[in-house]
Write an enzyme that holds these catalytic residues in place. Sequence first.
Site, PDB file in Angstrom:
ATOM      1  N   CYS A 136     -36.174 -59.983  81.361  1.00 43.66           N
ATOM      2  CA  CYS A 136     -37.746 -59.181  80.852  1.00 43.66           C
ATOM      3  C   CYS A 136     -36.954 -57.085  80.391  1.00 43.66           C
ATOM      4  O   CYS A 136     -36.464 -56.876  81.628  1.00 43.66           O
ATOM      5  CB  CYS A 136     -38.358 -58.952  82.402  1.00 43.66           C
ATOM      6  SG  CYS A 136     -39.403 -57.608  81.812  1.00 43.66           S
ATOM      7  N   HIS A 137     -36.741 -56.635  79.396  1.00 43.18           N
ATOM      8  CA  HIS A 137     -36.383 -55.682  78.748  1.00 43.18           C
ATOM      9  C   HIS A 137     -37.134 -55.026  78.087  1.00 43.18           C
ATOM     10  O   HIS A 137     -37.457 -53.504  77.945  1.00 43.18           O
ATOM     11  CB  HIS A 137     -35.587 -56.073  77.941  1.00 43.18           C
ATOM     12  CG  HIS A 137     -35.464 -56.963  77.037  1.00 43.18           C
ATOM     13  ND1 HIS A 137     -35.601 -57.708  76.616  1.00 43.18           N
ATOM     14  CD2 HIS A 137     -35.616 -56.541  75.627  1.00 43.18           C
ATOM     15  CE1 HIS A 137     -35.245 -58.428  75.362  1.00 43.18           C
ATOM     16  NE2 HIS A 137     -35.367 -57.157  74.399  1.00 43.18           N
ATOM     17  N   ARG A 138     -38.538 -55.591  77.307  1.00 45.34           N
ATOM     18  CA  ARG A 138     -39.756 -54.408  76.825  1.00 45.34           C
ATOM     19  C   ARG A 138     -40.013 -53.326  77.203  1.00 45.34           C
ATOM     20  O   ARG A 138     -40.171 -53.687  78.320  1.00 45.34           O
ATOM     21  CB  ARG A 138     -40.880 -55.697  76.305  1.00 45.34           C
ATOM     22  CG  ARG A 138     -40.200 -56.396  74.953  1.00 45.34           C
ATOM     23  CD  ARG A 138     -41.572 -56.966  74.779  1.00 45.34           C
ATOM     24  NE  ARG A 138     -40.948 -58.165  73.654  1.00 45.34           N
ATOM     25  CZ  ARG A 138     -41.092 -58.533  72.539  1.00 45.34           C
ATOM     26  NH1 ARG A 138     -41.242 -57.289  71.840  1.00 45.34           N
ATOM     27  NH2 ARG A 138     -41.110 -59.195  71.908  1.00 45.34           N
TER      28      ARG A 138
END
Length: 356
Positions: free
Chosen positions: A205-207
């Site tokens: 999860c990086h957005r």
Amino acid sequence: MKIVTVVGARPQFIKAAAGSRQIRKEHTEILVHTGQHFDDNMSAVFFREMGIPAPDYNLGISGGSHAQMTAGMLTGIEEILQKEKPDALLVYGDTNSTLAAGLAAVKIHIPVIHVEAGNRLGTLDNPEEINRITTDHLSTLDFCATQDALENLKREGLGERSYCVGNIMYDSFLHFKDKPWDEPNILDFDGNKVTVPSEYYFMTCHRQENTYSDEPLTQILLAMNSLDAKTVYAVHPRNHDRAKRICEAQGLGNIILTQPVGYSDSVHLITHAKKIVTDSGGLQCEAFYAGVQCVFILDFVVWPETMVDNRNQLAKADKNDILEKLSAQQHIDPSYQPFGDGHAAEKICEIIREKF
Ligand code: UDP
């Protein structure tokens, strides 16, 4: 032919691994790394373990605003193109490196080849959408990963230059999937080796949408922490501090935080997971290839082909929504193969041979 390939970000290294292997069988390739991703575990590890030739040039450009980054790349790439005088420039995907390289080349009359063309989210709020549309339109050849993407380009009047060849990422995935997973190198934040449990969920999860503040990521992690097995979360460097702080503050003992992992470990973590939760465009496709059910945390669909029979479902960054989506059962129809047969790189090279 002499082909200059420009890469800069993790998913592009993974695509270039398959692309460069094939291109170098019949052409001279000059590889340019813009420097967008630069940490060892976001860049060099992929070159080492995937056998990608060392870049001939590294522009060392990362950070800054979109304009600053793109402008620096434009001038850097133009200089290289003027020196190397290639017959064509090849780019992958939709990052600022893709856009800058395409623009630099087309302005000095070097034909552009775009791999992973034609994807559309339908909103310019997504910065990559601008990169995608612009690069597709300035390219001489557009190679699409799916029939849907090809239809998008036909609608935009680009049908004659566009070909559906399958997803080149699938080429790389298949290449690594069958290799033994005998030496995982998965490290926690202190650099100690992580032992992966026999049953686990895998998460990335990086957005920006999910990590701009503590709230969305906390919701996602609370959902994962309440599951019936631990979650391995491979954390992007930019979310390192936030992820650590949330897990400590909330006492989330079922979350195993790791540094970014290499490609072989990523493929095997995907293949052996119970289910996957991600906001990565590439990883949701890999979950699909592996037949592992995925929940995709975003407000819009990125790969519509995966959104069938609960194989991939959209969820909001909301604990209850994520748990509800995870509790559904997927159904797999083995005859449904929207991403091609894992030979995209060969098809791309055949068409390049025909057209140039
Ligand atoms: N990936 C990886 N290590 C990680 C997380 C992801 O090798 O720790 C791989 C993953 O298997 C996929 C790609 O990186 O092939 C996705 O890249 P990313 O999420 O950075 O970009 P996006 O897909 O969102 O464009």
